[in-house]
Design a protein around this motif. Structure first.
Motif, PDB file in Angstrom:
ATOM      1  N   LEU A  62      29.541 -22.426  58.815  1.00  0.00           N
ATOM      2  CA  LEU A  62      29.665 -22.619  57.134  1.00  0.00           C
ATOM      3  C   LEU A  62      30.272 -24.165  56.682  1.00  0.00           C
ATOM      4  CD1 LEU A  62      29.090 -21.446  54.214  1.00  0.00           C
ATOM      5  CD2 LEU A  62      30.909 -20.928  54.537  1.00  0.00           C
ATOM      6  N   VAL A  63      29.584 -25.407  56.115  1.00  0.00           N
ATOM      7  CA  VAL A  63      29.704 -25.986  55.615  1.00  0.00           C
ATOM      8  C   VAL A  63      30.351 -26.486  54.057  1.00  0.00           C
ATOM      9  CG1 VAL A  63      29.630 -29.412  55.283  1.00  0.00           C
ATOM     10  CG2 VAL A  63      29.578 -27.836  57.539  1.00  0.00           C
ATOM     11  N   VAL A  64      31.521 -25.920  53.248  1.00  0.00           N
ATOM     12  CA  VAL A  64      31.957 -26.619  51.977  1.00  0.00           C
ATOM     13  C   VAL A  64      32.041 -27.531  51.265  1.00  0.00           C
ATOM     14  CG1 VAL A  64      33.428 -24.954  50.080  1.00  0.00           C
ATOM     15  CG2 VAL A  64      33.208 -23.889  52.442  1.00  0.00           C
ATOM     16  N   HIS A  65      31.170 -28.571  50.629  1.00  0.00           N
ATOM     17  CA  HIS A  65      31.082 -29.630  50.179  1.00  0.00           C
ATOM     18  C   HIS A  65      32.312 -30.119  49.559  1.00  0.00           C
ATOM     19  CE1 HIS A  65      29.189 -29.110  46.224  1.00  0.00           C
ATOM     20  NE2 HIS A  65      28.287 -28.610  46.824  1.00  0.00           N
ATOM     21  N   GLY A  66      31.966 -31.644  49.730  1.00  0.00           N
ATOM     22  CA  GLY A  66      33.180 -31.908  47.995  1.00  0.00           C
ATOM     23  C   GLY A  66      32.929 -31.931  46.827  1.00  0.00           C
ATOM     24  N   ILE A  67      33.782 -33.368  46.037  1.00  0.00           N
ATOM     25  CA  ILE A  67      33.543 -33.385  45.033  1.00  0.00           C
ATOM     26  C   ILE A  67      32.080 -34.166  44.989  1.00  0.00           C
ATOM     27  CG2 ILE A  67      35.061 -35.435  44.682  1.00  0.00           C
ATOM     28  CD1 ILE A  67      35.654 -34.318  42.187  1.00  0.00           C
ATOM     29  N   PHE A  68      31.035 -33.836  43.605  1.00  0.00           N
ATOM     30  CA  PHE A  68      30.249 -34.939  43.239  1.00  0.00           C
ATOM     31  C   PHE A  68      29.169 -34.658  43.984  1.00  0.00           C
ATOM     32  CE2 PHE A  68      33.166 -38.160  41.956  1.00  0.00           C
ATOM     33  CZ  PHE A  68      33.155 -37.694  40.062  1.00  0.00           C
ATOM     34  N   GLN A  69      29.125 -33.512  45.681  1.00  0.00           N
ATOM     35  CA  GLN A  69      28.409 -33.452  46.852  1.00  0.00           C
ATOM     36  C   GLN A  69      27.178 -31.862  45.977  1.00  0.00           C
ATOM     37  OE1 GLN A  69      31.065 -33.921  49.723  1.00  0.00           O
ATOM     38  NE2 GLN A  69      29.695 -34.258  50.814  1.00  0.00           N
ATOM     39  N   ASN A  70      26.570 -31.781  47.103  1.00  0.00           N
ATOM     40  CA  ASN A  70      25.872 -30.670  47.226  1.00  0.00           C
ATOM     41  C   ASN A  70      25.269 -30.202  48.428  1.00  0.00           C
ATOM     42  OD1 ASN A  70      23.057 -31.978  48.364  1.00  0.00           O
ATOM     43  ND2 ASN A  70      23.629 -33.029  45.655  1.00  0.00           N
ATOM     44  N   CYS A  71      24.022 -29.369  48.353  1.00  0.00           N
ATOM     45  CA  CYS A  71      23.927 -28.829  49.740  1.00  0.00           C
ATOM     46  C   CYS A  71      22.981 -29.389  50.788  1.00  0.00           C
ATOM     47  CB  CYS A  71      22.640 -26.955  49.396  1.00  0.00           C
ATOM     48  SG  CYS A  71      21.666 -27.871  48.951  1.00  0.00           S
ATOM     49  N   ASP A  72      22.290 -30.233  50.521  1.00  0.00           N
ATOM     50  CA  ASP A  72      22.085 -31.634  51.587  1.00  0.00           C
ATOM     51  C   ASP A  72      23.126 -32.568  51.365  1.00  0.00           C
ATOM     52  OD1 ASP A  72      20.252 -33.272  52.239  1.00  0.00           O
ATOM     53  OD2 ASP A  72      20.290 -35.045  50.100  1.00  0.00           O
ATOM     54  N   SER A  73      23.925 -33.364  50.765  1.00  0.00           N
ATOM     55  CA  SER A  73      24.876 -33.671  51.394  1.00  0.00           C
ATOM     56  C   SER A  73      25.921 -33.323  52.245  1.00  0.00           C
ATOM     57  CB  SER A  73      25.777 -34.776  49.571  1.00  0.00           C
ATOM     58  OG  SER A  73      26.208 -34.174  48.900  1.00  0.00           O
ATOM     59  N   PRO A 221      21.103 -36.704  42.000  1.00  0.00           N
ATOM     60  CA  PRO A 221      21.385 -36.623  40.819  1.00  0.00           C
ATOM     61  C   PRO A 221      22.766 -35.891  41.337  1.00  0.00           C
ATOM     62  CG  PRO A 221      19.399 -35.534  40.864  1.00  0.00           C
ATOM     63  CD  PRO A 221      19.555 -35.947  42.825  1.00  0.00           C
ATOM     64  N   MET A 222      23.616 -36.410  40.370  1.00  0.00           N
ATOM     65  CA  MET A 222      25.008 -35.587  39.989  1.00  0.00           C
ATOM     66  C   MET A 222      24.386 -34.084  39.342  1.00  0.00           C
ATOM     67  SD  MET A 222      27.308 -38.722  40.519  1.00  0.00           S
ATOM     68  CE  MET A 222      27.470 -39.898  41.393  1.00  0.00           C
ATOM     69  N   SER A 223      25.697 -33.598  39.510  1.00  0.00           N
ATOM     70  CA  SER A 223      25.424 -31.963  38.754  1.00  0.00           C
ATOM     71  C   SER A 223      27.011 -31.706  38.152  1.00  0.00           C
ATOM     72  CB  SER A 223      25.416 -31.094  39.646  1.00  0.00           C
ATOM     73  OG  SER A 223      24.681 -31.108  40.234  1.00  0.00           O
ATOM     74  N   PRO A 224      26.777 -32.853  36.448  1.00  0.00           N
ATOM     75  CA  PRO A 224      28.002 -32.137  35.576  1.00  0.00           C
ATOM     76  C   PRO A 224      28.885 -30.939  35.824  1.00  0.00           C
ATOM     77  CG  PRO A 224      26.071 -32.658  34.670  1.00  0.00           C
ATOM     78  CD  PRO A 224      25.787 -32.877  35.605  1.00  0.00           C
ATOM     79  N   GLU A 225      28.159 -30.063  35.251  1.00  0.00           N
ATOM     80  CA  GLU A 225      29.106 -28.810  35.398  1.00  0.00           C
ATOM     81  C   GLU A 225      29.354 -28.053  37.353  1.00  0.00           C
ATOM     82  OE1 GLU A 225      27.152 -24.636  33.032  1.00  0.00           O
ATOM     83  OE2 GLU A 225      25.763 -25.911  35.287  1.00  0.00           O
ATOM     84  N   GLY A 226      29.043 -28.844  37.584  1.00  0.00           N
ATOM     85  CA  GLY A 226      29.668 -29.018  39.191  1.00  0.00           C
ATOM     86  C   GLY A 226      31.748 -29.707  38.974  1.00  0.00           C
ATOM     87  N   TYR A 227      30.934 -31.027  39.139  1.00  0.00           N
ATOM     88  CA  TYR A 227      32.171 -32.136  39.057  1.00  0.00           C
ATOM     89  C   TYR A 227      33.261 -31.708  37.883  1.00  0.00           C
ATOM     90  CZ  TYR A 227      29.653 -35.829  36.059  1.00  0.00           C
ATOM     91  OH  TYR A 227      29.047 -36.252  34.971  1.00  0.00           O
ATOM     92  N   ASN A 228      32.586 -30.982  36.902  1.00  0.00           N
ATOM     93  CA  ASN A 228      33.751 -30.759  36.128  1.00  0.00           C
ATOM     94  C   ASN A 228      34.608 -29.622  36.407  1.00  0.00           C
ATOM     95  OD1 ASN A 228      33.240 -32.756  34.434  1.00  0.00           O
ATOM     96  ND2 ASN A 228      31.747 -31.955  33.265  1.00  0.00           N
ATOM     97  N   PHE A 229      33.827 -28.602  37.054  1.00  0.00           N
ATOM     98  CA  PHE A 229      34.951 -27.516  37.396  1.00  0.00           C
ATOM     99  C   PHE A 229      36.022 -27.647  38.885  1.00  0.00           C
ATOM    100  CE2 PHE A 229      34.653 -24.386  40.943  1.00  0.00           C
ATOM    101  CZ  PHE A 229      35.415 -22.970  40.055  1.00  0.00           C
TER     102      PHE A 229
END
Length: 316
Positions: A62-73, A221-229
């Motif tokens: 299981l890979v838990v990604h960093g900020i600004f990322q998503n499952c693809d990155s 594309p970036m996800s504001p809700e995610g990186y703000n969290f």
């Protein structure tokens, strides 16, 4: 005459701005199309949707990604590190395809990751937490140790790191996607240094440059809700974790020249988690550039250890 000049300059600026806007729209459309081509899956949990992507076969990790990322990155970031493994990379809360629950916490995120394992019928799994994803990975080990065979934290957000703070509230109004896109488009070398977080005197090879550019593409594309969290809740939450209570075999790796997260904070965290293997890498910045073979070998050796035995402490 001066009025004509002002009007001409204004018209020129408007045309240029419109051109930039069209380019931004075009690039974001291309980013959405690229992401749409990725084979992604969604499960429903009590915390809402959890999206994930997979690659490869073999023992799952299981890979838990960093900020600004998503499952693809998340998949991309470990493409050279986890050979012969089935890599499962979820999007964390608020990131592309995954819900942002009300009043979410990293503990909730850990429970959602456990729910994903349930849905995939996986009892225990090796876990890799990267950068800002270290917070949720640590919570998974604290809250669900029976689900974690081994925990590897790579260039992680850990107590005492400059990243482990709450950002000023006014920065929520900043359109980070637009800023990041502008840097990538008009100042690509600056963007590469920002994302890779290497010192100016670090000479990136052609392979490094290609890797960084591909990595940057996966952020959009970036996800504001995610990186703000991450910026306002998750990153700072790690400060209060009882690391001494982590009972799973743990490896922490960090580069000495990382200009974003702290090598020293990782070293201190490794000293607090009983039996942790600490791998100190000389260079490579936040993306561990040039360290793929070293990282791959260290992870393979660590994951091959019996999960009921603590890993020894080393410095490499």
């Amino acid at each position: 005459m001066q009025l004509w000049l002002v009007a001409a300059l204004a018209a020129g600026a408007a045309i240029a701005a419109f051109g930039v806007y069209l380019r931004y729209r075009r690039d974001m459309s291309a980013a959405r199309a690229r992401l749409a081509a990725v084979d992604r899956h969604v499960i429903s949990t009590r915390w809402g949707a959890v999206e994930y992507a997979e690659r490869g076969s073999g023992e799952p990790v299981l890979v838990v990604h960093g900020i600004f990322q998503n499952c693809d990155s998340g998949l991309f970031s470990v493409r050279d590190l986890l050979a012969g493994r089935r890599v499962i990379a979820p999007s964390r809360f608020g990131y592309r395809g995954s819900s942002m629950p009300p009043d979410a916490t990293p503990a909730d995120q850990a429970d959602a990751l456990a729910a994903l394992l349930d849905a995939l019928d996986i009892d225990r799994i090796d876990v890799v937490g990267e950068s800002a994803g270290a917070t949720s990975a640590l919570q998974l080990a604290l809250r669900h140790p029976e689900r974690v065979k081994h925990l590897a934290v790579l260039v992680g957000n850990l107590p005492g790191s400059p990243t482990a703070v709450v950002q000023p509230s006014w920065t929520k109004r900043v359109n980070r996607q637009l800023i990041m896109w502008a840097l990538r488009t008009f100042a690509p070398s600056t963007m590469a240094r920002l994302v890779a977080a290497v010192p100016r005197d670090f000479a990136m090879s052609d392979d490094d440059v290609r890797y960084v550019n591909e990595f940057i593409d996966t952020l959009f594309p970036m996800s504001p809700e995610g990186y703000n969290f991450d910026l306002f809740v998750s990153n700072a939450d790690v400060t209060n974790y009882n690391l001494e209570a982590i009972s799973v075999p743990t490896l922490i790796a960090h580069t000495k020249d990382d200009q974003l997260a702290s090598h020293e904070a990782s070293q201190r965290a490794a000293a607090r988690i009983p039996g942790t293997r600490f791998v100190s890498l000389e260079s490579g910045g936040h993306l561990m550039l040039g360290q793929q073979k070293k990282g791959r070998d260290e992870l393979a050796r660590f994951f091959a250890e019996r999960s009921d035995r603590r890993a020894e402490r080393v410095a490499s």
